[in-house]
Design a protein around this motif. Structure first.
Motif, PDB file in Angstrom:
ATOM      1  N   ALA A  17       5.002  -1.882  -9.804  1.00 41.80           N
ATOM      2  CA  ALA A  17       6.322  -1.350  -9.471  1.00 41.80           C
ATOM      3  C   ALA A  17       6.209  -0.278  -8.397  1.00 41.80           C
ATOM      4  CB  ALA A  17       6.996  -0.793 -10.721  1.00 41.80           C
ATOM      5  N   ALA A  18       5.202   0.602  -8.504  1.00 40.79           N
ATOM      6  CA  ALA A  18       5.006   1.636  -7.490  1.00 40.79           C
ATOM      7  C   ALA A  18       4.601   1.024  -6.154  1.00 40.79           C
ATOM      8  CB  ALA A  18       3.944   2.627  -7.961  1.00 40.79           C
ATOM      9  N   ILE A  19       3.781  -0.014  -6.187  1.00 36.57           N
ATOM     10  CA  ILE A  19       3.373  -0.687  -4.955  1.00 36.57           C
ATOM     11  C   ILE A  19       4.573  -1.330  -4.276  1.00 36.57           C
ATOM     12  CG2 ILE A  19       2.035  -2.628  -4.049  1.00 36.57           C
ATOM     13  CD1 ILE A  19      -0.062  -1.981  -6.235  1.00 36.57           C
ATOM     14  N   VAL A  20       5.416  -1.981  -5.056  1.00 34.46           N
ATOM     15  CA  VAL A  20       6.619  -2.599  -4.493  1.00 34.46           C
ATOM     16  C   VAL A  20       7.501  -1.536  -3.839  1.00 34.46           C
ATOM     17  CG1 VAL A  20       8.776  -3.785  -5.090  1.00 34.46           C
ATOM     18  CG2 VAL A  20       6.608  -4.596  -6.032  1.00 34.46           C
ATOM     19  N   GLY A  21       7.619  -0.384  -4.481  1.00 30.93           N
ATOM     20  CA  GLY A  21       8.430   0.683  -3.915  1.00 30.93           C
ATOM     21  C   GLY A  21       7.914   1.164  -2.583  1.00 30.93           C
ATOM     22  N   VAL A  22       6.615   1.312  -2.456  1.00 32.88           N
ATOM     23  CA  VAL A  22       6.004   1.747  -1.190  1.00 32.88           C
ATOM     24  C   VAL A  22       6.249   0.712  -0.101  1.00 32.88           C
ATOM     25  CG1 VAL A  22       3.763   2.056  -0.067  1.00 32.88           C
ATOM     26  CG2 VAL A  22       4.263   3.252  -2.209  1.00 32.88           C
ATOM     27  N   ALA A  23       6.072  -0.566  -0.431  1.00 29.83           N
ATOM     28  CA  ALA A  23       6.283  -1.623   0.568  1.00 29.83           C
ATOM     29  C   ALA A  23       7.746  -1.703   0.979  1.00 29.83           C
ATOM     30  CB  ALA A  23       5.814  -2.959   0.016  1.00 29.83           C
ATOM     31  N   ARG A  24       8.643  -1.523   0.027  1.00 31.32           N
ATOM     32  CA  ARG A  24      10.075  -1.596   0.355  1.00 31.32           C
ATOM     33  C   ARG A  24      10.467  -0.485   1.330  1.00 31.32           C
ATOM     34  NH1 ARG A  24      12.066  -2.644  -4.332  1.00 31.32           N
ATOM     35  NH2 ARG A  24      12.369  -4.833  -3.824  1.00 31.32           N
ATOM     36  N   GLU A  25       9.858   0.681   1.192  1.00 33.16           N
ATOM     37  CA  GLU A  25      10.143   1.778   2.125  1.00 33.16           C
ATOM     38  C   GLU A  25       9.837   1.382   3.565  1.00 33.16           C
ATOM     39  OE1 GLU A  25       7.754   4.954   0.755  1.00 33.16           O
ATOM     40  OE2 GLU A  25       8.987   5.397  -1.020  1.00 33.16           O
ATOM     41  N   GLN A  26       8.889   0.457   3.733  1.00 26.80           N
ATOM     42  CA  GLN A  26       8.490   0.040   5.064  1.00 26.80           C
ATOM     43  C   GLN A  26       9.032  -1.350   5.427  1.00 26.80           C
ATOM     44  OE1 GLN A  26       4.447   0.982   6.218  1.00 26.80           O
ATOM     45  NE2 GLN A  26       4.136   2.270   4.420  1.00 26.80           N
ATOM     46  N   GLY A  27       9.918  -1.869   4.580  1.00 34.36           N
ATOM     47  CA  GLY A  27      10.562  -3.141   4.895  1.00 34.36           C
ATOM     48  C   GLY A  27       9.665  -4.346   4.787  1.00 34.36           C
ATOM     49  N   ILE A  28       8.670  -4.281   3.922  1.00 34.27           N
ATOM     50  CA  ILE A  28       7.701  -5.378   3.792  1.00 34.27           C
ATOM     51  C   ILE A  28       7.878  -6.051   2.438  1.00 34.27           C
ATOM     52  CG2 ILE A  28       5.241  -5.957   3.649  1.00 34.27           C
ATOM     53  CD1 ILE A  28       4.762  -3.554   5.544  1.00 34.27           C
ATOM     54  N   PRO A  29       8.136  -7.358   2.405  1.00 35.99           N
ATOM     55  CA  PRO A  29       8.298  -8.059   1.124  1.00 35.99           C
ATOM     56  C   PRO A  29       6.987  -8.154   0.364  1.00 35.99           C
ATOM     57  CG  PRO A  29       8.380  -9.611   2.956  1.00 35.99           C
ATOM     58  CD  PRO A  29       8.348  -8.247   3.569  1.00 35.99           C
ATOM     59  N   VAL A  30       7.112  -8.252  -0.967  1.00 40.73           N
ATOM     60  CA  VAL A  30       5.941  -8.265  -1.848  1.00 40.73           C
ATOM     61  C   VAL A  30       6.005  -9.467  -2.769  1.00 40.73           C
ATOM     62  CG1 VAL A  30       4.616  -7.000  -3.587  1.00 40.73           C
ATOM     63  CG2 VAL A  30       5.862  -5.742  -1.808  1.00 40.73           C
ATOM     64  N   LEU A  31       4.866 -10.132  -2.909  1.00 37.05           N
ATOM     65  CA  LEU A  31       4.683 -11.188  -3.904  1.00 37.05           C
ATOM     66  C   LEU A  31       3.725 -10.651  -4.951  1.00 37.05           C
ATOM     67  CD1 LEU A  31       3.911 -14.950  -3.204  1.00 37.05           C
ATOM     68  CD2 LEU A  31       3.003 -13.740  -5.161  1.00 37.05           C
ATOM     69  N   VAL A  32       4.181 -10.560  -6.192  1.00 41.94           N
ATOM     70  CA  VAL A  32       3.339 -10.107  -7.289  1.00 41.94           C
ATOM     71  C   VAL A  32       2.792 -11.321  -8.034  1.00 41.94           C
ATOM     72  CG1 VAL A  32       3.287  -8.908  -9.506  1.00 41.94           C
ATOM     73  CG2 VAL A  32       4.494  -7.885  -7.566  1.00 41.94           C
ATOM     74  N   ASP A  33       1.466 -11.408  -8.092  1.00 43.73           N
ATOM     75  CA  ASP A  33       0.803 -12.465  -8.853  1.00 43.73           C
ATOM     76  C   ASP A  33       0.611 -11.958 -10.281  1.00 43.73           C
ATOM     77  OD1 ASP A  33      -0.812 -14.360 -10.014  1.00 43.73           O
ATOM     78  OD2 ASP A  33      -2.301 -14.410  -8.399  1.00 43.73           O
ATOM     79  N   GLY A  34       1.524 -12.380 -11.159  1.00 46.47           N
ATOM     80  CA  GLY A  34       1.473 -11.963 -12.556  1.00 46.47           C
ATOM     81  C   GLY A  34       0.911 -13.039 -13.453  1.00 46.47           C
ATOM     82  N   ALA A  35      -0.105 -13.748 -12.983  1.00 45.49           N
ATOM     83  CA  ALA A  35      -0.620 -14.907 -13.718  1.00 45.49           C
ATOM     84  C   ALA A  35      -0.931 -14.600 -15.168  1.00 45.49           C
ATOM     85  CB  ALA A  35      -1.862 -15.456 -13.014  1.00 45.49           C
ATOM     86  N   HIS A  36      -1.490 -13.418 -15.447  1.00 43.29           N
ATOM     87  CA  HIS A  36      -1.923 -13.084 -16.812  1.00 43.29           C
ATOM     88  C   HIS A  36      -0.907 -12.248 -17.580  1.00 43.29           C
ATOM     89  CE1 HIS A  36      -6.132 -14.478 -16.553  1.00 43.29           C
ATOM     90  NE2 HIS A  36      -6.042 -14.148 -15.283  1.00 43.29           N
ATOM     91  N   ALA A  37       0.215 -11.903 -16.965  1.00 44.86           N
ATOM     92  CA  ALA A  37       1.108 -10.923 -17.583  1.00 44.86           C
ATOM     93  C   ALA A  37       1.951 -11.457 -18.743  1.00 44.86           C
ATOM     94  CB  ALA A  37       2.006 -10.309 -16.512  1.00 44.86           C
ATOM     95  N   PRO A  38       2.617 -12.623 -18.626  1.00 45.28           N
ATOM     96  CA  PRO A  38       3.499 -13.055 -19.727  1.00 45.28           C
ATOM     97  C   PRO A  38       2.739 -13.226 -21.040  1.00 45.28           C
ATOM     98  CG  PRO A  38       3.968 -14.304 -17.733  1.00 45.28           C
ATOM     99  CD  PRO A  38       2.701 -13.547 -17.471  1.00 45.28           C
TER     100      PRO A  38
END
Length: 393
Positions: A179-200
């Motif tokens: 979530a923090a990484i996404v926030g940093v990228a959004r500040e710079q207008g860069i889209p993010v793909l999160v690979d949550g393969a193991h999360a669910p």
């Protein structure tokens, strides 16, 4: 320091699985294990399909898939209208990459903790489009704040077209502050793909709270669904741009149906998938997560001690619900992909134990998982026998 105590077993949990009892299955994170009840649910659907294939595929199957999608989207805390079922996380990554329309000179940014097949997919799309891939090295012991700073510094606005980060890393069993990484990228207008393969299933996730432009995750690992069940979640502004890897009859329906419908696939794994989270809920999700994390921590310490690894040198996973743990192998052991694969096979054949072995940053690493069907003595046996096997070269 004392070895952490293993958790009390969950009564009857081992009987839910059809695993070979002569093998210690300590690598749930790779392919999961499907509970018997879920297997039977899928078999009933296969029987229905084979009894009348035309009726099965032609009468209401799209609606049944959509109904299943809504169930699974709620389980992971995602918008059902922005969620598509796919075969696995790697497939979801490929869908996103080929939908972006990368151009020469643009870059896809990843970290050195990423999954190998995702790296292959990025490399292929870059070859096709003239884009480039760049990898940020992140130390294994970096704090969350350091990880965010490394990524913030590595972003190149105007050039970085996509950032791919793992929610839980596969080779290093590390929880990233997505979530923090996404926030940093959004500040710079860069889209993010999160690979949550193991999360669910392993984490009590809410995909919407991560805020990524794209999120992919497997449900056939820690959420007990049949294999071939994963979710691709896409933020609203991107949905109309998402194209399937193969065009079929639902193409004009838009996202997500155009991604899900791939003609004569065996959709029974998806239709049976809600039985997986149901099994998890019947056992108690918090209870399962606490059990699995504690068992993985126990296994890490007893095997680490057997290999002479000081507790301070055992990587911490970054979260109390992490059911995967990492152990450094002796220097010179399994330092290449081929050597890691060979060692995994030797452990399976000679020690009757299924584990994960990876080569990362010039060193071999053993990854152990904890699951409700595992018992402490399985890790104890591995700890007793593994040093001798490694000494034999």
């Amino acid at each position: 320091m004392t070895v952490p105590q293993p958790p009390e077993p969950i009564p009857g949990a081992r009987l839910l699985f059809s695993l070979d009892p002569s093998v210690s299955h300590l690598n749930h994170g790779s392919f999961g294990a499907v509970p018997i009840g879920v297997q039977r649910a899928q078999q009933r659907l296969r029987d229905e399909m084979e009894a009348n294939p035309l009726r099965f595929f032609a009468e209401g199957l799209v609606d049944r898939i959509a109904h299943t999608r809504r169930h699974l989207a709620r389980f992971i805390g995602a918008d059902p209208e922005g969620t598509a079922l796919v075969g696995n996380a790697t497939t979801g990554v490929a869908v996103v990459l080929q939908s972006l329309g990368l151009r020469p000179g643009e870059e896809v940014l990843t970290t050195d903790h990423g999954y190998g097949a995702v790296a292959f997919s990025v490399a292929r799309e870059c070859r096709r489009t003239g884009a480039v891939s760049r990898t940020l090295p992140v130390p294994l012991n970096a704090t969350d704040e350091e990880v965010v700073d490394i990524i913030r510094t590595g972003l190149r606005p105007g050039r970085t077209r996509l950032l791919i980060v793992d929610q839980i890393t596969s080779p290093t069993a590390r929880l990233f502050p997505t979530a923090a990484i996404v926030g940093v990228a959004r500040e710079q207008g860069i889209p993010v793909l999160v690979d949550g393969a193991h999360a669910p299933g392993m984490l009590p996730i809410t995909v919407a709270s991560v805020g990524a432009d794209f999120w992919v995750g497997n449900l056939h690992k820690w959420a007990y669904t049949p294999r071939g069940t994963a979710a691709l979640v896409v933020a609203e502004p991107w949905r109309e741009r998402i194209e399937p890897l193969v065009v079929s009859w639902e193409q004009d329906s838009g996202f997500p149906a155009r991604v899900e419908w791939q003609a004569t696939l065996d959709y029974t794994s998806w239709l049976a998938a809600p039985a997986g989270p149901f099994t998890l809920r019947s056992l108690g999700p918090d209870r399962v997560r606490a059990h699995n994390a504690a068992l993985a921590a126990y296994g890490q310490r007893v095997v680490g001690d057997a290999l002479g690894v000081a507790p301070s040198h055992l990587p911490e996973p970054g979260g109390p619900t992490m059911a995967m743990r990492l152990i450094p192998l002796p220097p010179g052991v399994a330092t290449t992909i081929d050597a890691a694969r060979a060692l995994r096979s030797r452990i399976a054949e000679r020690l009757a134990a299924e584990v994960s072995v990876a080569a990362w940053n010039g060193r071999g690493w053993l990854r152990l998982c904890g699951q409700v069907y595992n018992t402490p003595d399985e890790y104890d046996r591995l700890a007793v026998r593994l040093p001798t096997l490694l000494a034999q070269g």
